[in-house]
Motif scaffolding. Structure first.
Motif, PDB file in Angstrom:
ATOM      1  N   GLN A   1       0.924  -1.472  -0.138  1.00  0.00           N
ATOM      2  CA  GLN A   1      -0.440  -0.118  -0.290  1.00  0.00           C
ATOM      3  C   GLN A   1       0.924   0.630   0.222  1.00  0.00           C
ATOM      4  OE1 GLN A   1      -2.679  -0.372   3.609  1.00  0.00           O
ATOM      5  NE2 GLN A   1      -3.410  -2.213   3.096  1.00  0.00           N
ATOM      6  N   GLY A   2       0.410   1.949  -1.236  1.00  0.00           N
ATOM      7  CA  GLY A   2       1.544   3.412  -0.995  1.00  0.00           C
ATOM      8  C   GLY A   2       0.499   4.713  -1.351  1.00  0.00           C
ATOM      9  N   HIS A   3       1.429   5.489  -1.801  1.00  0.00           N
ATOM     10  CA  HIS A   3       0.464   6.556  -2.499  1.00  0.00           C
ATOM     11  C   HIS A   3       1.061   6.775  -4.127  1.00  0.00           C
ATOM     12  CE1 HIS A   3      -0.890  10.455  -2.913  1.00  0.00           C
ATOM     13  NE2 HIS A   3       0.944  11.621  -3.028  1.00  0.00           N
ATOM     14  N   TYR A   4       0.239   6.495  -4.670  1.00  0.00           N
ATOM     15  CA  TYR A   4       1.059   6.704  -5.960  1.00  0.00           C
ATOM     16  C   TYR A   4       0.200   8.135  -7.235  1.00  0.00           C
ATOM     17  CZ  TYR A   4      -2.947   4.094  -7.516  1.00  0.00           C
ATOM     18  OH  TYR A   4      -5.080   3.706  -6.835  1.00  0.00           O
ATOM     19  N   LEU A   5       0.749   7.967  -8.020  1.00  0.00           N
ATOM     20  CA  LEU A   5       0.399   9.740  -9.096  1.00  0.00           C
ATOM     21  C   LEU A   5      -1.101   9.220  -9.285  1.00  0.00           C
ATOM     22  CD1 LEU A   5       3.285  10.482 -11.357  1.00  0.00           C
ATOM     23  CD2 LEU A   5       3.096  11.751  -9.099  1.00  0.00           C
ATOM     24  N   GLY A   6      -2.015   9.338  -9.404  1.00  0.00           N
ATOM     25  CA  GLY A   6      -2.717   9.214  -9.879  1.00  0.00           C
ATOM     26  C   GLY A   6      -3.902   8.844  -8.848  1.00  0.00           C
ATOM     27  N   ASP A   7      -3.161   8.051  -7.620  1.00  0.00           N
ATOM     28  CA  ASP A   7      -4.562   7.223  -6.421  1.00  0.00           C
ATOM     29  C   ASP A   7      -5.731   8.975  -5.966  1.00  0.00           C
ATOM     30  OD1 ASP A   7      -3.058   9.785  -5.080  1.00  0.00           O
ATOM     31  OD2 ASP A   7      -2.527   7.420  -4.454  1.00  0.00           O
ATOM     32  N   GLY A   8      -6.293   8.134  -5.175  1.00  0.00           N
ATOM     33  CA  GLY A   8      -7.158   9.480  -4.619  1.00  0.00           C
ATOM     34  C   GLY A   8      -6.684  10.701  -4.264  1.00  0.00           C
ATOM     35  N   LEU A   9      -5.544   9.955  -2.845  1.00  0.00           N
ATOM     36  CA  LEU A   9      -5.280  11.517  -2.692  1.00  0.00           C
ATOM     37  C   LEU A   9      -4.209  12.116  -3.335  1.00  0.00           C
ATOM     38  CD1 LEU A   9      -4.232  12.084   0.428  1.00  0.00           C
ATOM     39  CD2 LEU A   9      -2.557  10.495   0.404  1.00  0.00           C
ATOM     40  N   TRP A  10      -3.895  11.919  -3.866  1.00  0.00           N
ATOM     41  CA  TRP A  10      -3.367  13.185  -5.485  1.00  0.00           C
ATOM     42  C   TRP A  10      -4.268  13.865  -6.356  1.00  0.00           C
ATOM     43  CZ3 TRP A  10       1.834  14.356  -7.326  1.00  0.00           C
ATOM     44  CH2 TRP A  10       2.303  15.145  -8.206  1.00  0.00           C
ATOM     45  N   LYS A  11      -5.301  13.245  -5.831  1.00  0.00           N
ATOM     46  CA  LYS A  11      -6.715  14.123  -7.238  1.00  0.00           C
ATOM     47  C   LYS A  11      -7.363  14.741  -5.964  1.00  0.00           C
ATOM     48  CE  LYS A  11      -7.394  10.361 -10.379  1.00  0.00           C
ATOM     49  NZ  LYS A  11      -7.808   9.223 -11.411  1.00  0.00           N
ATOM     50  N   MET A  12      -7.213  14.559  -4.345  1.00  0.00           N
ATOM     51  CA  MET A  12      -8.057  14.523  -3.592  1.00  0.00           C
ATOM     52  C   MET A  12      -8.100  16.670  -3.341  1.00  0.00           C
ATOM     53  SD  MET A  12      -7.919  13.770   0.112  1.00  0.00           S
ATOM     54  CE  MET A  12      -7.989  15.144   1.556  1.00  0.00           C
ATOM     55  N   GLN A  13      -9.070  17.541  -3.968  1.00  0.00           N
ATOM     56  CA  GLN A  13      -9.360  18.409  -3.405  1.00  0.00           C
ATOM     57  C   GLN A  13      -9.291  18.753  -2.021  1.00  0.00           C
ATOM     58  OE1 GLN A  13      -9.826  20.651  -6.737  1.00  0.00           O
ATOM     59  NE2 GLN A  13      -9.177  18.582  -7.351  1.00  0.00           N
ATOM     60  N   LEU A  14      -9.033  20.304  -1.945  1.00  0.00           N
ATOM     61  CA  LEU A  14      -8.587  20.158  -0.644  1.00  0.00           C
ATOM     62  C   LEU A  14      -8.800  21.576  -0.356  1.00  0.00           C
ATOM     63  CD1 LEU A  14      -4.968  19.404  -0.581  1.00  0.00           C
ATOM     64  CD2 LEU A  14      -6.961  17.852   0.418  1.00  0.00           C
ATOM     65  N   ASP A  15      -9.083  22.711  -1.473  1.00  0.00           N
ATOM     66  CA  ASP A  15     -10.030  23.875  -1.132  1.00  0.00           C
ATOM     67  C   ASP A  15     -11.286  23.709  -0.907  1.00  0.00           C
ATOM     68  OD1 ASP A  15      -6.744  24.617  -0.978  1.00  0.00           O
ATOM     69  OD2 ASP A  15      -6.721  25.027  -3.355  1.00  0.00           O
TER      70      ASP A  15
END
Length: 191
Positions: free
Chosen positions: A177-191
């Protein structure tokens, strides 16, 4: 871990004492970030925590200098080590231990599959040589994964097996399990 799209739940302000502890943990885990820590987590800035599914906490910086834009910094699953967001890795690539994968493994990694050892032990992969300046990595180390022929890191995660064992067995899961380009964490809208 982050295959699905994520939506930011409510932000919780992190107490200044806990923020100092996070800064200390970051420097213990990633000592090469020491010259950059005041840029990454300024002492007088507000650090926020966002709870994500699967008991993951995302630490973000609410930056007043950029019209209160929220900047993702690190994420943590339960009591695991703090793992940098890929945006931090791309800003300070020289500050993290890195391994390489061959071209054949790229599409699997970017689709959310577990990172398998053969992708790093084959001709296009890169594992540490064990020499001074290129020390072996151990089970539980957080590493950045770089793809053969690409400049940017494509994944960051915690190793489930050390590099010496990878070289011996040449099979099995290296990072499940990791964080990769294009995953949900990468795309997540924070603002």
């Amino acid at each position: 871990m982050f295959k699905k799209d994520l939506t930011a739940s409510t932000k919780t302000k992190v107490k200044s004492s806990i923020a100092r502890g996070i800064r200390t943990k970051v420097l213990e885990t990633y000592p090469l970030l020491t010259p950059h820590i005041d840029t990454i987590i300024p002492k007088k800035s507000q650090l926020d925590a966002i709870k994500l599914p699967d008991r993951v906490t995302l630490y973000v910086l609410c930056d007043a200098s950029t019209n209160n834009k929220t900047i993702p910094l690190f994420w943590q699953h339960m009591d695991d080590p703090l793992i940098p967001h890929l945006k931090i890795v791309h800003q300070y690539p020289e500050c993290f231990k890195s391994l390489g994968i061959d071209r054949g493994a790229i599409r699997f990694v970017l689709s959310g599959a577990a990172l398998m050892t053969p992708g790093m032990t084959s001709k296009g992969g890169k594992l540490p040589s064990g020499e001074k300046g290129d020390e072996e990595v151990e089970e539980g180390d957080v590493v950045v994964i770089r793809a053969e022929g690409k400049d940017e890191a494509c994944m960051v995660g915690m190793l489930e097996v050390g590099s010496e064992e990878m070289k011996k067995t040449k099979k099995g899961v290296a990072i499940s399990q990791g964080h990769y380009l294009g995953d949900g964490l990468w795309k997540m809208q924070l603002d």
